[in-house]
Design a protein around this motif. Sequence first.
Motif, PDB file in Angstrom:
ATOM      1  N   SER A   1      30.901  87.140  46.138  1.00  0.00           N
ATOM      2  CA  SER A   1      30.647  88.245  47.077  1.00  0.00           C
ATOM      3  C   SER A   1      29.735  89.260  46.403  1.00  0.00           C
ATOM      4  O   SER A   1      29.890  89.532  45.208  1.00  0.00           O
ATOM      5  CB  SER A   1      31.950  88.947  47.446  1.00  0.00           C
TER       6      SER A   1
ATOM      7  N   ILE B   1      27.172  95.880  50.256  1.00  0.00           N
ATOM      8  CA  ILE B   1      26.316  95.520  51.399  1.00  0.00           C
ATOM      9  C   ILE B   1      26.108  96.784  52.222  1.00  0.00           C
ATOM     10  O   ILE B   1      27.081  97.485  52.531  1.00  0.00           O
ATOM     11  CB  ILE B   1      26.975  94.441  52.289  1.00  0.00           C
TER      12      ILE B   1
ATOM     13  N   TRP C   1      25.402  99.336  55.361  1.00  0.00           N
ATOM     14  CA  TRP C   1      25.956  99.316  56.724  1.00  0.00           C
ATOM     15  C   TRP C   1      24.985  98.643  57.689  1.00  0.00           C
ATOM     16  O   TRP C   1      25.415  97.947  58.614  1.00  0.00           O
ATOM     17  CB  TRP C   1      26.268 100.738  57.176  1.00  0.00           C
TER      18      TRP C   1
ATOM     19  N   ARG D   1      25.449  95.036  57.373  1.00  0.00           N
ATOM     20  CA  ARG D   1      26.739  94.632  57.962  1.00  0.00           C
ATOM     21  C   ARG D   1      26.645  94.553  59.481  1.00  0.00           C
ATOM     22  O   ARG D   1      27.178  93.640  60.089  1.00  0.00           O
ATOM     23  CB  ARG D   1      27.818  95.642  57.570  1.00  0.00           C
TER      24      ARG D   1
ATOM     25  N   THR E   1      25.105  91.423  60.550  1.00  0.00           N
ATOM     26  CA  THR E   1      25.936  90.207  60.536  1.00  0.00           C
ATOM     27  C   THR E   1      26.713  90.029  61.831  1.00  0.00           C
ATOM     28  O   THR E   1      27.260  88.950  62.074  1.00  0.00           O
ATOM     29  CB  THR E   1      26.935  90.197  59.352  1.00  0.00           C
ATOM     30  N   LEU E   2      26.779  91.061  62.649  1.00  0.00           N
ATOM     31  CA  LEU E   2      27.413  90.879  63.962  1.00  0.00           C
ATOM     32  C   LEU E   2      26.676  89.804  64.762  1.00  0.00           C
ATOM     33  O   LEU E   2      27.278  89.052  65.524  1.00  0.00           O
ATOM     34  CB  LEU E   2      27.381  92.189  64.752  1.00  0.00           C
TER      35      LEU E   2
ATOM     36  N   ASN F   1      25.239  85.599  60.928  1.00  0.00           N
ATOM     37  CA  ASN F   1      26.066  85.508  59.733  1.00  0.00           C
ATOM     38  C   ASN F   1      26.361  84.050  59.354  1.00  0.00           C
ATOM     39  O   ASN F   1      27.519  83.669  59.143  1.00  0.00           O
ATOM     40  CB  ASN F   1      27.384  86.260  59.997  1.00  0.00           C
TER      41      ASN F   1
ATOM     42  N   ASN G   1      29.886  82.681  57.673  1.00  0.00           N
ATOM     43  CA  ASN G   1      30.756  81.756  58.398  1.00  0.00           C
ATOM     44  C   ASN G   1      30.958  80.460  57.630  1.00  0.00           C
ATOM     45  O   ASN G   1      32.034  79.861  57.686  1.00  0.00           O
ATOM     46  CB  ASN G   1      30.197  81.500  59.802  1.00  0.00           C
TER      47      ASN G   1
ATOM     48  N   LEU H   1      33.637  81.232  55.177  1.00  0.00           N
ATOM     49  CA  LEU H   1      34.977  81.190  55.793  1.00  0.00           C
ATOM     50  C   LEU H   1      35.429  79.739  55.976  1.00  0.00           C
ATOM     51  O   LEU H   1      36.605  79.419  55.800  1.00  0.00           O
ATOM     52  CB  LEU H   1      34.958  81.918  57.141  1.00  0.00           C
TER      53      LEU H   1
ATOM     54  N   LEU I   1      36.496  78.433  52.715  1.00  0.00           N
ATOM     55  CA  LEU I   1      37.810  78.996  52.383  1.00  0.00           C
ATOM     56  C   LEU I   1      38.924  78.169  53.039  1.00  0.00           C
ATOM     57  O   LEU I   1      39.893  77.778  52.377  1.00  0.00           O
ATOM     58  CB  LEU I   1      37.868  80.456  52.852  1.00  0.00           C
TER      59      LEU I   1
ATOM     60  N   TYR J   1      38.481  87.665  51.968  1.00  0.00           N
ATOM     61  CA  TYR J   1      37.822  88.142  53.189  1.00  0.00           C
ATOM     62  C   TYR J   1      36.845  89.315  53.027  1.00  0.00           C
ATOM     63  O   TYR J   1      35.818  89.334  53.710  1.00  0.00           O
ATOM     64  CB  TYR J   1      38.867  88.495  54.251  1.00  0.00           C
ATOM     65  N   PRO J   2      37.132  90.350  52.204  1.00  0.00           N
ATOM     66  CA  PRO J   2      36.181  91.480  52.171  1.00  0.00           C
ATOM     67  C   PRO J   2      34.752  91.028  51.883  1.00  0.00           C
ATOM     68  O   PRO J   2      34.520  90.184  51.013  1.00  0.00           O
ATOM     69  CB  PRO J   2      36.723  92.349  51.030  1.00  0.00           C
ATOM     70  N   VAL J   3      33.796  91.600  52.643  1.00  0.00           N
ATOM     71  CA  VAL J   3      32.420  91.108  52.539  1.00  0.00           C
ATOM     72  C   VAL J   3      31.710  91.591  51.283  1.00  0.00           C
ATOM     73  O   VAL J   3      30.653  91.075  50.936  1.00  0.00           O
ATOM     74  CB  VAL J   3      31.578  91.486  53.789  1.00  0.00           C
TER      75      VAL J   3
ATOM     76  N   ALA K   1      34.641  92.409  61.875  1.00  0.00           N
ATOM     77  CA  ALA K   1      33.376  91.748  61.536  1.00  0.00           C
ATOM     78  C   ALA K   1      32.669  92.491  60.404  1.00  0.00           C
ATOM     79  O   ALA K   1      32.136  91.871  59.477  1.00  0.00           O
ATOM     80  CB  ALA K   1      32.481  91.681  62.777  1.00  0.00           C
ATOM     81  N   LEU K   2      32.678  93.829  60.468  1.00  0.00           N
ATOM     82  CA  LEU K   2      31.975  94.615  59.451  1.00  0.00           C
ATOM     83  C   LEU K   2      32.679  94.541  58.100  1.00  0.00           C
ATOM     84  O   LEU K   2      32.041  94.547  57.052  1.00  0.00           O
ATOM     85  CB  LEU K   2      31.859  96.078  59.890  1.00  0.00           C
TER      86      LEU K   2
ATOM     87  N   PHE L   1      35.169  92.062  57.200  1.00  0.00           N
ATOM     88  CA  PHE L   1      35.558  90.721  56.748  1.00  0.00           C
ATOM     89  C   PHE L   1      34.592  89.613  57.179  1.00  0.00           C
ATOM     90  O   PHE L   1      34.867  88.436  56.931  1.00  0.00           O
ATOM     91  CB  PHE L   1      36.970  90.379  57.257  1.00  0.00           C
ATOM     92  N   GLY L   2      33.523  89.964  57.857  1.00  0.00           N
ATOM     93  CA  GLY L   2      32.535  88.964  58.245  1.00  0.00           C
ATOM     94  C   GLY L   2      32.943  88.089  59.421  1.00  0.00           C
ATOM     95  O   GLY L   2      32.350  87.039  59.639  1.00  0.00           O
ATOM     96  N   LEU L   3      33.943  88.527  60.192  1.00  0.00           N
ATOM     97  CA  LEU L   3      34.446  87.686  61.292  1.00  0.00           C
ATOM     98  C   LEU L   3      33.661  87.963  62.580  1.00  0.00           C
ATOM     99  O   LEU L   3      34.220  88.355  63.601  1.00  0.00           O
ATOM    100  CB  LEU L   3      35.941  87.950  61.499  1.00  0.00           C
TER     101      LEU L   3
END
Lengths: 147, 226
Positions: A46, A50, A52, A55, A58-59, A62, A66, A69, A72, B144-146, B199-200, B202-204
């Motif tokens: 990580s 990062i 804002w 971030r 990434t909405l 990303n 993903n 994840l 993981l 999880y934390p980005v 999402a911000l 944890f990247g979800l």
Amino acid sequence: MLNYLLPALLPSWRFFDFIGPSPRLEICLLQHAGDVPSQWQAFRPSPQHISWLARFGTLLWNPRGNEALYLLSTSEKLLQRQSAAAQMEIARRIAAAFACGEIVASSQDRFFQFRLLEIERDDGVLHTQTSFESPVFFLPHRSGGGV
Amino acid sequence: MTLELAIRCCEILLGFALAQQSLEHLAMPLTDRLLFGARLLLALMMVAGIGAAAAEALLLLTSAIILKRCDGPYNGGSDRLAVLMLFCLLLANILPQQRWRELALGYLAAQLLLSYAMAGWVKIVNPDWRNGRALNDVFAFSAYPVSERLRALAQRPRLLFYASWGVMLFELVFPLSLFDVRALYVVLAIAALFHIANALLFGLNRFVWVWIAAYPSLLWLQGRVM
């Protein structure tokens, strides 16, 4: 196929009900298949920070996050079920990172291994232990290929 | 909101969500380009309302292929809700009687309510969530934390204690919003912000778009039963 669809059609919605040991993926490059791995490094660690703006970006975009994840959850499957398919999937994605030049190996390196560490809290203190060490895989050439 | 409008809104929003996911997959090196290219096309058909039922059936089929290949979901709960939505929207489109079509969309709305209520329930019965330690662990050592800097939040136990209770109570009271349409709009706005925060931090990001895509089903159900 129904085994995979049923949990979606009758979901349990147990999000974050329990925070268990957390896996971390590390890789090690080897010159010979029989070398003892020593120089472990985190696979896609990580970033420290990062912005804002990034971030919010990434909405909408990303793909790397993903995939992280997915790796993981695949790591958790490998640890919980000793899944051979999960082991190969992780190796395949690490190999792809080398093949596309995301991670650069020296010209002497011919093989790689990966391992999974688990971090958990025990009596209020964080502990890290090595829970899985993979067999040795061939390092793909820069131009493509895989394990 | 009419049944037809709710179905259409869900289709448009889910279509955009699945198109976004497909584009993310197509940008990655190990992608099956034929599969995700097809999914992108089918998702855009859903958005445009061209052969929506056929697109939903084929998206459901390709979702099953992805679930099998990945030995489960690629992206956890967001993939599962997307499959559930495709299934319910398909039934809502093809079932012959209005009553059955309503049942299909009603099932989706009920599952959406449950997704919050159950998530709140499984947390509140866990003492680690009640004392804030579970959320502390998420920041302290989960993957999880980005960014690593976010882990500093684990040093703020009082903030995480209140945040834990805020999340649990919000998730548990979510179904009560069904009794009043204004309350439902407010709660859905808060829920969307909650997903954006996840999402911000944890990247979800996929959860944001898939969950929002299901909201029209709840707005329709509220009008239908209240």
